[in-house]
Design an enzyme around this catalytic site. Structure first.
Site, PDB file in Angstrom:
ATOM      1  N   ARG A 101      11.128   0.143  -0.314  1.00 22.64           N
ATOM      2  CA  ARG A 101       9.866   0.870  -0.074  1.00 22.64           C
ATOM      3  C   ARG A 101       9.969   2.178  -0.838  1.00 22.64           C
ATOM      4  NH1 ARG A 101       6.128   1.915   5.172  1.00 22.64           N
ATOM      5  NH2 ARG A 101       5.622  -0.209   4.599  1.00 22.64           N
ATOM      6  N   HIS A 128       1.417  -3.740  -1.823  1.00 24.23           N
ATOM      7  CA  HIS A 128       2.098  -3.998  -0.551  1.00 24.23           C
ATOM      8  C   HIS A 128       1.993  -5.512  -0.292  1.00 24.23           C
ATOM      9  CE1 HIS A 128       3.876  -3.277   3.208  1.00 24.23           C
ATOM     10  NE2 HIS A 128       2.924  -2.628   3.841  1.00 24.23           N
ATOM     11  N   GLN A 131       2.333  -7.194   3.207  1.00 19.81           N
ATOM     12  CA  GLN A 131       1.150  -6.952   4.024  1.00 19.81           C
ATOM     13  C   GLN A 131       0.026  -7.900   3.622  1.00 19.81           C
ATOM     14  OE1 GLN A 131       0.821  -4.356   6.524  1.00 19.81           O
ATOM     15  NE2 GLN A 131      -0.860  -5.722   7.005  1.00 19.81           N
ATOM     16  N   ASP A 223      -8.191   0.778   5.558  1.00 20.37           N
ATOM     17  CA  ASP A 223      -6.853   1.392   5.559  1.00 20.37           C
ATOM     18  C   ASP A 223      -7.063   2.907   5.523  1.00 20.37           C
ATOM     19  OD1 ASP A 223      -4.117   1.886   5.281  1.00 20.37           O
ATOM     20  OD2 ASP A 223      -4.030   1.334   3.161  1.00 20.37           O
ATOM     21  N   CYS A 263      -4.159  -2.564   8.272  1.00 19.92           N
ATOM     22  CA  CYS A 263      -2.715  -2.813   8.140  1.00 19.92           C
ATOM     23  C   CYS A 263      -1.892  -1.974   9.097  1.00 19.92           C
ATOM     24  CB  CYS A 263      -2.277  -2.560   6.698  1.00 19.92           C
ATOM     25  SG  CYS A 263      -2.657  -0.889   6.132  1.00 19.92           S
ATOM     26  N   ARG A 291       3.358 -10.173  10.267  1.00 21.24           N
ATOM     27  CA  ARG A 291       4.319  -9.652   9.284  1.00 21.24           C
ATOM     28  C   ARG A 291       5.686 -10.298   9.532  1.00 21.24           C
ATOM     29  NH1 ARG A 291       3.500  -4.573   7.012  1.00 21.24           N
ATOM     30  NH2 ARG A 291       5.389  -5.119   5.852  1.00 21.24           N
TER      31      ARG A 291
HETATM   32  N1   CP Z   1       1.621  -1.815   7.651  1.00 20.60           N
HETATM   33  C1   CP Z   1       2.813  -1.292   7.382  1.00 20.60           C
HETATM   34  O1   CP Z   1       3.453  -1.538   6.347  1.00 20.60           O
HETATM   35  O2   CP Z   1       3.287  -0.482   8.370  1.00 20.60           O
HETATM   36  P1   CP Z   1       4.548   0.483   8.248  1.00 20.60           P
HETATM   37  O3   CP Z   1       4.220   1.531   7.222  1.00 20.60           O
HETATM   38  O4   CP Z   1       4.711   1.055   9.627  1.00 20.60           O
HETATM   39  O5   CP Z   1       5.739  -0.318   7.821  1.00 20.60           O
HETATM   40  N1  NVA Z   2      -1.972   2.660   2.125  1.00 25.41           N
HETATM   41  C1  NVA Z   2      -1.009   2.993   3.142  1.00 25.41           C
HETATM   42  C2  NVA Z   2      -0.440   1.756   3.734  1.00 25.41           C
HETATM   43  C3  NVA Z   2       0.572   1.969   4.817  1.00 25.41           C
HETATM   44  C4  NVA Z   2       1.134   0.693   5.347  1.00 25.41           C
HETATM   45  C5  NVA Z   2       0.082   3.867   2.564  1.00 25.41           C
HETATM   46  O1  NVA Z   2       0.561   3.577   1.461  1.00 25.41           O
HETATM   47  O2  NVA Z   2       0.439   4.850   3.204  1.00 25.41           O
END
Ligand code: CP
Ligand code: NVA
Length: 307
Positions: A101, A128, A131, A223, A263, A291
């Site tokens: 990540r 992502h 997701q 989102d 999400c 997930r």
């Molecule tokens: N939706 C998602 O990826 O959540 P987190 O950022 O909590 O992992």
């Molecule tokens: N678009 C958001 C998604 C989090 C799961 C971010 O990148 O923060």
């Protein structure tokens, strides 16, 4: 040959369906594949916070008999304490897979390029994929099909939006994306999604008006307006995106049984109101649960074949 999961754009419709079939088995019967990943380890390199991604990967590996090493921000210090290449080469001697990540998407590509083990994109500024796959799995689970349904994404043309564009267009789902001017999704993603949509007999439509985008929709998805790393823009963005809030009025223009998706994490009262996210049409916690099942399927597919 190792297989990575960097972007849904790299997957065929059949591969996506393949993940879903395994996820179905796992959801019905958690013990279906036993300790299939016994003796395997997965490194999680997280440069941003996480609830769902971290916990679902950790629990997923545990349920499949494997083990996880969590490396939070400041531990590996990717590219600062050590080059991405050296991190990739070193971790490949210890673990059987890596979830990253990160901020810049090129970090995922670089890590995957040097790693001898599968690399999974656990969210970058560009996409992502875990997701997006879990979301389309959820749509299929709830509506019984993907072909021909209409999916409206309202808000920021961000990483999640990009993955949904790939996932919908490969799955035969018409996708309407409504964003304020200047916040449209990546042009390259749109072009790729339109090519995929042609093959899958569906459409990709862009709007700057959320009300037009949700008319006749089977799903409305939103989102956050400021993603991780954009915190400084949050106040400015609240003004720009105000008209794009997913509230009762907007939802009422969609089909009666519309699925409400997010999400998570959600900024309640900003991009989505409490009555909508807590309402009877919301499936946000099913998405979160899925997930786990979908990522377990990904782990089985990617990790099972390697050393
Ligand atoms: N939706 C998602 O990826 O959540 P987190 O950022 O909590 O992992
Ligand atoms: N678009 C958001 C998604 C989090 C799961 C971010 O990148 O923060």
């Amino acid at each position: 040959m190792k297989r990575d999961l960097i972007s849904i754009n790299d997957l065929s419709r059949e591969e996506i369906e393949g993940f879903f079939d395994i996820a179905d088995c796992l959801k019905r019967d958690n013990a279906r594949f036993g300790n299939i990943l016994s003796g395997k380890s997965l490194a999680l390199i997280f440069q941003k916070p996480s609830n769902r991604t971290r916990v679902s990967f950790e629990v997923g590996m545990y349920q499949l008999g494997g083990h996880v090493v969590y490396l939070g921000p400041g531990e590996i210090n990717l590219g600062v304490r050590e080059s991405i290449k050296d991190v990739a080469k070193t971790l490949s001697r210890y673990v059987n897979g890596i979830v990253l990540r990160t901020f810049a998407h090129k970090n995922v590509i670089e890590l995957a390029g040097y790693a001898d083990v599968p690399v999974i994109n656990g969210l970058s500024d560009f996409s992502h994929p875990c997701q997006g796959l879990a979301d389309i799995y959820t749509v299929k689970e709830k509506l019984g099909k993907t072909q021909g349904i209409t999916f409206a994404y309202v808000g920021d043309g961000n990483n999640v939006c990009n993955s949904l564009l790939f996932a919908c267009s490969k799955s035969g789902i018409h996708i309407n994306v409504a964003t304020p001017k200047g916040h449209e999704p990546d042009k390259g993603v749109l072009a790729a999604a339109r090519r995929a949509a042609k093959l899958a007999r569906c459409k990709v439509n862009l709007f700057n008006d959320p009300f037009s985008a949700v008319k006749g929709a089977d799903v409305i998805y939103t989102d956050v307006w400021a993603s991780m790393g954009q915190e400084k823009e949050a106040i400015k963005r609240r003004k720009i995106f105000k008209k794009f809030q997913l509230n009762k009025k907007l939802a009422s223009l969609a089909n009666k049984n519309v699925l409400i998706m997010h999400c998570l994490p959600a900024h309640r009262g900003e991009e989505i109101t409490d009555d909508v996210i807590d309402g009877p049409n919301s499936v946000v916690f099913d998405q979160a649960e899925n997930r786990l099942h979908v990522q377990k399927a990904i782990l089985i597919k990617l990790l099972k074949g390697d050393k």
